[in-house]
Design a protein around this motif. Structure first.
Motif, PDB file in Angstrom:
ATOM      1  N   ASP A 158       1.403  -0.977   0.470  1.00  0.00           N
ATOM      2  CA  ASP A 158       0.033  -0.044  -0.066  1.00  0.00           C
ATOM      3  C   ASP A 158       0.909   1.348  -0.027  1.00  0.00           C
ATOM      4  O   ASP A 158       0.456   2.412  -0.554  1.00  0.00           O
ATOM      5  CB  ASP A 158      -0.655   0.111   1.434  1.00  0.00           C
ATOM      6  CG  ASP A 158      -1.447   1.426   1.084  1.00  0.00           C
ATOM      7  OD1 ASP A 158      -2.563   1.054   0.376  1.00  0.00           O
ATOM      8  OD2 ASP A 158      -1.925   1.917   2.372  1.00  0.00           O
ATOM      9  N   ALA A 159       1.905   1.211   0.556  1.00  0.00           N
ATOM     10  CA  ALA A 159       3.143   2.321   1.189  1.00  0.00           C
ATOM     11  C   ALA A 159       3.670   2.481  -0.247  1.00  0.00           C
ATOM     12  O   ALA A 159       4.278   3.986  -0.859  1.00  0.00           O
ATOM     13  CB  ALA A 159       3.635   2.361   1.855  1.00  0.00           C
ATOM     14  N   ASN A 160       4.050   1.681  -0.540  1.00  0.00           N
ATOM     15  CA  ASN A 160       5.019   0.996  -2.010  1.00  0.00           C
ATOM     16  C   ASN A 160       4.743   0.710  -3.853  1.00  0.00           C
ATOM     17  O   ASN A 160       5.765   1.176  -4.530  1.00  0.00           O
ATOM     18  CB  ASN A 160       6.553   0.544  -1.500  1.00  0.00           C
ATOM     19  CG  ASN A 160       6.578   1.354  -0.081  1.00  0.00           C
ATOM     20  OD1 ASN A 160       7.633   2.331  -0.026  1.00  0.00           O
ATOM     21  ND2 ASN A 160       6.734   1.149   0.938  1.00  0.00           N
ATOM     22  N   PHE A 161       4.010   0.053  -3.277  1.00  0.00           N
ATOM     23  CA  PHE A 161       3.672  -0.244  -4.651  1.00  0.00           C
ATOM     24  C   PHE A 161       2.202  -0.590  -4.661  1.00  0.00           C
ATOM     25  O   PHE A 161       0.964  -0.999  -4.630  1.00  0.00           O
ATOM     26  CB  PHE A 161       3.686  -1.829  -5.076  1.00  0.00           C
ATOM     27  CG  PHE A 161       4.911  -2.091  -4.778  1.00  0.00           C
ATOM     28  CD1 PHE A 161       6.486  -2.117  -6.419  1.00  0.00           C
ATOM     29  CD2 PHE A 161       6.154  -2.370  -3.712  1.00  0.00           C
ATOM     30  CE1 PHE A 161       7.711  -2.067  -6.067  1.00  0.00           C
ATOM     31  CE2 PHE A 161       7.078  -2.596  -3.456  1.00  0.00           C
ATOM     32  CZ  PHE A 161       8.227  -2.634  -4.877  1.00  0.00           C
ATOM     33  N   PRO A 162       1.106   1.386  -4.936  1.00  0.00           N
ATOM     34  CA  PRO A 162      -0.140   1.536  -4.603  1.00  0.00           C
ATOM     35  C   PRO A 162      -0.689   0.857  -5.713  1.00  0.00           C
ATOM     36  O   PRO A 162      -2.067   0.711  -6.192  1.00  0.00           O
ATOM     37  CB  PRO A 162       0.232   2.851  -4.685  1.00  0.00           C
ATOM     38  CG  PRO A 162       1.019   3.322  -5.388  1.00  0.00           C
ATOM     39  CD  PRO A 162       2.189   2.021  -4.782  1.00  0.00           C
ATOM     40  N   ASP A 163       0.195   0.783  -7.323  1.00  0.00           N
ATOM     41  CA  ASP A 163      -1.380   0.281  -8.534  1.00  0.00           C
ATOM     42  C   ASP A 163      -1.577  -1.369  -8.338  1.00  0.00           C
ATOM     43  O   ASP A 163      -1.772  -2.080  -9.201  1.00  0.00           O
ATOM     44  CB  ASP A 163      -0.171   0.525  -9.479  1.00  0.00           C
ATOM     45  CG  ASP A 163      -0.059   1.995  -9.676  1.00  0.00           C
ATOM     46  OD1 ASP A 163      -1.090   2.515  -9.769  1.00  0.00           O
ATOM     47  OD2 ASP A 163       0.186   2.579 -10.524  1.00  0.00           O
ATOM     48  N   MET A 164      -0.904  -2.033  -7.506  1.00  0.00           N
ATOM     49  CA  MET A 164      -0.128  -3.323  -7.565  1.00  0.00           C
ATOM     50  C   MET A 164      -1.751  -3.652  -6.699  1.00  0.00           C
ATOM     51  O   MET A 164      -2.577  -3.115  -5.504  1.00  0.00           O
ATOM     52  CB  MET A 164       0.725  -4.491  -6.688  1.00  0.00           C
ATOM     53  CG  MET A 164       0.727  -4.992  -6.443  1.00  0.00           C
ATOM     54  SD  MET A 164       2.850  -6.581  -6.247  1.00  0.00           S
ATOM     55  CE  MET A 164       3.707  -5.948  -7.188  1.00  0.00           C
ATOM     56  N   ARG A 165      -2.695  -5.355  -7.034  1.00  0.00           N
ATOM     57  CA  ARG A 165      -3.114  -5.270  -6.851  1.00  0.00           C
ATOM     58  C   ARG A 165      -3.240  -6.716  -6.053  1.00  0.00           C
ATOM     59  O   ARG A 165      -2.800  -7.569  -6.489  1.00  0.00           O
ATOM     60  CB  ARG A 165      -4.600  -5.174  -7.209  1.00  0.00           C
ATOM     61  CG  ARG A 165      -5.419  -4.082  -7.954  1.00  0.00           C
ATOM     62  CD  ARG A 165      -6.149  -3.211  -7.087  1.00  0.00           C
ATOM     63  NE  ARG A 165      -6.456  -1.950  -7.782  1.00  0.00           N
ATOM     64  CZ  ARG A 165      -5.839  -0.794  -6.707  1.00  0.00           C
ATOM     65  NH1 ARG A 165      -4.282  -1.400  -6.854  1.00  0.00           N
ATOM     66  NH2 ARG A 165      -5.394   0.432  -7.775  1.00  0.00           N
ATOM     67  N   PHE A 166      -4.331  -7.348  -4.799  1.00  0.00           N
ATOM     68  CA  PHE A 166      -4.361  -8.419  -4.544  1.00  0.00           C
ATOM     69  C   PHE A 166      -5.472  -9.059  -4.449  1.00  0.00           C
ATOM     70  O   PHE A 166      -6.787  -8.548  -4.177  1.00  0.00           O
ATOM     71  CB  PHE A 166      -3.789  -8.337  -3.005  1.00  0.00           C
ATOM     72  CG  PHE A 166      -2.350  -7.630  -3.086  1.00  0.00           C
ATOM     73  CD1 PHE A 166      -0.984  -9.107  -3.035  1.00  0.00           C
ATOM     74  CD2 PHE A 166      -2.045  -6.401  -3.260  1.00  0.00           C
ATOM     75  CE1 PHE A 166       0.142  -8.194  -3.002  1.00  0.00           C
ATOM     76  CE2 PHE A 166      -0.828  -5.663  -3.124  1.00  0.00           C
ATOM     77  CZ  PHE A 166       0.238  -7.108  -3.210  1.00  0.00           C
ATOM     78  N   GLN A 167      -5.527 -10.283  -3.793  1.00  0.00           N
ATOM     79  CA  GLN A 167      -6.892 -11.698  -3.978  1.00  0.00           C
ATOM     80  C   GLN A 167      -6.288 -12.045  -2.368  1.00  0.00           C
ATOM     81  O   GLN A 167      -5.333 -12.656  -2.559  1.00  0.00           O
ATOM     82  CB  GLN A 167      -6.613 -12.832  -4.889  1.00  0.00           C
ATOM     83  CG  GLN A 167      -7.791 -13.793  -4.403  1.00  0.00           C
ATOM     84  CD  GLN A 167      -7.933 -15.011  -5.450  1.00  0.00           C
ATOM     85  OE1 GLN A 167      -8.343 -14.655  -6.628  1.00  0.00           O
ATOM     86  NE2 GLN A 167      -7.405 -16.176  -5.090  1.00  0.00           N
ATOM     87  N   LEU A 168      -6.713 -11.456  -1.463  1.00  0.00           N
ATOM     88  CA  LEU A 168      -6.430 -11.838  -0.116  1.00  0.00           C
ATOM     89  C   LEU A 168      -7.318 -13.509   0.038  1.00  0.00           C
ATOM     90  O   LEU A 168      -7.731 -13.553  -0.133  1.00  0.00           O
ATOM     91  CB  LEU A 168      -7.334 -11.246   0.453  1.00  0.00           C
ATOM     92  CG  LEU A 168      -7.760 -11.210   2.466  1.00  0.00           C
ATOM     93  CD1 LEU A 168      -5.851 -10.999   2.865  1.00  0.00           C
ATOM     94  CD2 LEU A 168      -7.695  -9.853   3.145  1.00  0.00           C
ATOM     95  N   GLY A 169      -6.067 -14.006   1.081  1.00  0.00           N
ATOM     96  CA  GLY A 169      -6.914 -15.703   1.494  1.00  0.00           C
ATOM     97  C   GLY A 169      -7.177 -15.673   2.657  1.00  0.00           C
ATOM     98  O   GLY A 169      -7.037 -14.830   3.723  1.00  0.00           O
ATOM     99  N   ILE A 170      -7.705 -16.775   2.738  1.00  0.00           N
ATOM    100  CA  ILE A 170      -8.450 -17.486   4.280  1.00  0.00           C
ATOM    101  C   ILE A 170      -7.450 -18.494   4.336  1.00  0.00           C
ATOM    102  O   ILE A 170      -8.595 -19.276   3.794  1.00  0.00           O
ATOM    103  CB  ILE A 170      -9.493 -16.768   4.848  1.00  0.00           C
ATOM    104  CG1 ILE A 170     -10.156 -15.461   4.697  1.00  0.00           C
ATOM    105  CG2 ILE A 170     -10.373 -17.431   5.733  1.00  0.00           C
ATOM    106  CD1 ILE A 170     -11.509 -15.585   4.715  1.00  0.00           C
ATOM    107  N   THR A 171      -7.160 -18.740   5.106  1.00  0.00           N
ATOM    108  CA  THR A 171      -6.767 -20.147   5.790  1.00  0.00           C
ATOM    109  C   THR A 171      -7.370 -20.852   6.339  1.00  0.00           C
ATOM    110  O   THR A 171      -8.092 -20.496   7.450  1.00  0.00           O
ATOM    111  CB  THR A 171      -5.669 -20.472   6.462  1.00  0.00           C
ATOM    112  OG1 THR A 171      -4.540 -19.820   5.322  1.00  0.00           O
ATOM    113  CG2 THR A 171      -4.505 -21.720   6.823  1.00  0.00           C
TER     114      THR A 171
END
Length: 555
Positions: A270-283
């Motif tokens: 969020d602070a350094n690569f704001p154009d990157m997007r994520f699929q957040l996982g739940i174990t």
């Protein structure tokens, strides 16, 4: 002078006999009033209050006494004085609970102090709204199921003791709807009528634009012992990884689990690569029953909901669980449903549940810890489907040897094309699977939901000697070849909108399941990244796929 001796000497023999008789006849010391003998038997009794019905009492496990009204009671059988007594309730009155106090002791005399106080049970209920024709099943404290397809008031059939705890939950939701319980738990000191169950249509979230334009990859930040060893990668290591992935053009990254490491990745991105997007996982962790009471799973979901909100600008989607069909004997389908619903209620992003293609194609066999769960009740809950397809792992299911083709580059090419064909067949099997959608209509997965490939890849080195294909084709050139073929399939007509290749960096802590990386564990780029802008990328061969492995058993 001895007075006693003097007294005897002053008496005649007859007088002494009278005195002796008098001493012998005196009663022994006792608690009984002077002149009374202790009772041989005593009665046991007391008072009943609050009774509305019939209660059966016992003394010392016998001597049944049925009481139908308030007031004094006495057991019909007496007990010997000095014996113990114990008054208990053998049969409770209907919808009441009777409690005995001062019910035990040692009876030296008639006992009349036993107290039996009866209180009326309370009922648990409330109101259901929003049902549109389906049936919802509720339970109280995990039991006493109540099924209804009607809006309006409801009351569980079984009452509970006054002062007991209650917890109303949804056991089975109506098709195409989700139901939220409020005021569902507490301590009941009177009839409970304020539980509310509000049902509404399941809303499917569209895939974010990044799924139609981005370049996707799976990422694990661990470099040494992995999560089981409690490893927490440093900020510097994570920043290096994010920078390397960005240099290769990867801007959609799948994360595993919602934990401190994942939070670190999101914070730094969020602070350094704001154009990157994520699929957040739940174990999700397995369980031995279907009560869905696993604190670790609750913590993962709570953390995911918090992270999805805190980093809503970069968290594009959420995936609940990872390949849970592989341990479906320990992940009851109702629990997976519950975890997906809880996640959807807490986030605004689209939600999926990553799993092997066999699950979503209805091919989940009964084998070992796999109990053959089917996807029919999961699919209506999802915003999109994310499947895993590994030709290397399923090499026995397709013609990887290509012995009908001349050994050499042509056989290698035939094998790689067949590998992609196998992955495409997996995708099509999921696409064609039929189920009842949220509206109760029979549809296929492909015509009702987007399907992405959440994991697929090729090993660049052999790590599992038990897989024959690795003897010949676990090779850096084959890994690049498969990756290139995936990019031609992605977003082609009838193809998946997104393919998450597996995996960014080698993970030595995985043992025989290592060797899938685009970089090795030291962050050295591998041949799949040849002639790219990645720092230290190797040069490509000419021809590009020269050196690819293929089946060749000749010495």
């Amino acid at each position: 002078m001895n007075a006693s001796k003097s007294l005897r000497s002053a008496m005649g023999p007859m007088a002494q006999l009278v005195v002796l008789f008098t001493f012998i006849s005196l009663p022994a010391c006792s608690d009984s009033p002077a002149g009374e003998s202790p009772p041989a038997e005593v009665s046991i009794g007391g008072t009943v209050s609050g009774l509305d019905g019939t209660v059966t009492l016992q003394n010392n496990g016998a001597d049944d006494l049925t009481v139908s009204s308030d007031g004094p009671f006495t057991f019909p059988l007496a007990i010997a004085a000095g014996e113990t007594y114990s008054v208990t309730v053998q049969t409770q009155p209907t919808d009441q609970v009777c409690v005995v106090t001062d019910g035990s002791g040692t009876a030296q005399a008639d006992v009349s102090t036993v107290s039996v106080v009866c209180t009326t049970n309370v009922t648990i209920g409330g109101t259901i709204s929003g049902l549109t024709g389906g049936t919802v099943t509720l339970v109280n404290n995990g039991v006493d199921p109540l099924s209804t397809d009607m809006n309006g008031p409801f009351t569980f059939s079984a009452s509970i003791p006054n002062g007991a705890n209650y917890e109303v939950t949804v056991q089975t939701r109506p098709v195409g709807q989700t139901c939220l319980v409020t005021n569902g738990s507490g301590t009941a000191t009177d009839d409970v009528t304020n539980v509310t169950v509000e049902c509404e249509a399941l809303m499917l979230g569209p895939l974010p634009e990044i799924y139609a334009t981005g370049k996707a990859i799976n990422y694990g930040a661990y470099r040494a012992g992995g999560p089981d060893a409690g490893e927490i990668p440093s900020d510097e290591d994570v920043l290096e990884d994010l920078g390397l992935m960005q240099s290769a053009g990867f801007n959609l990254v799948r994360l595993f689990g919602s934990n401190p490491v994942t939070e670190k990745v999101l914070r730094l991105a969020d602070a350094n690569f704001p154009d990157m997007r994520f699929q957040l996982g739940i174990t999700l962790f397995g369980m031995l029953d279907d009560l869905c009471e696993v604190p670790e799973n609750d913590q993962e979901i709570e953390t995911a909901i918090r992270l999805a909100s805190t980093y809503e600008d970069i968290v594009a989607t959420i995936s609940v669980g990872n390949e849970t069909s592989f341990f479906s004997c320990f992940m009851p389908i109702n629990c997976l449903e519950l975890y997906i619903e809880r996640t959807k209620e807490g986030v605004t992003q689209p939600v999926t549940a990553d799993d092997d293609y066999t699950f979503y194609a209805g091919q989940n066999a009964v084998n070992g810890s796999r109990c053959g769960n089917q996807p029919d009740t999961i699919l209506p809950l999802l915003d999109f489907v994310s499947i895993h397809a590994y030709p290397v792992s399923y090499f026995q299911a397709w013609d990887w040897k290509q012995e009908g083709v001349e050994a050499g580059p042509l056989r290698a090419a035939a094998m790689m094309e067949a590998a992609l064909g196998h992955a495409q067949e997996n995708y099509q099997a999921v696409y064609d699977y039929e189920y009842l959608d949220a509206l109760g209509a029979t549809v296929t997965v492909g015509e009702s939901l987007p399907i992405v490939v959440g994991e697929t890849g090729w090993k660049w080195r052999q790590t599992n000697s038990g897989l024959e294909i690795e003897d010949y084709a676990a090779n850096p050139v084959n890994a690049k070849w498969y990756s290139d073929l995936l990019r031609t399939w992605e977003r082609s007509p009838g193809g998946p909108p997104t393919i998450f290749v597996f995996v960014a960096f080698d993970e030595t802590w995985k043992g025989i399941d290592d060797g899938w990386g685009f970089w090795d564990e030291l962050r050295t780029p591998l041949y799949a990244l040849c002639d790219t802008s990645v720092p230290d990328a190797p040069a490509c061969n000419d021809p590009l796929y020269e050196g690819a492995g293929y089946y060749d058993p000749s010495p």
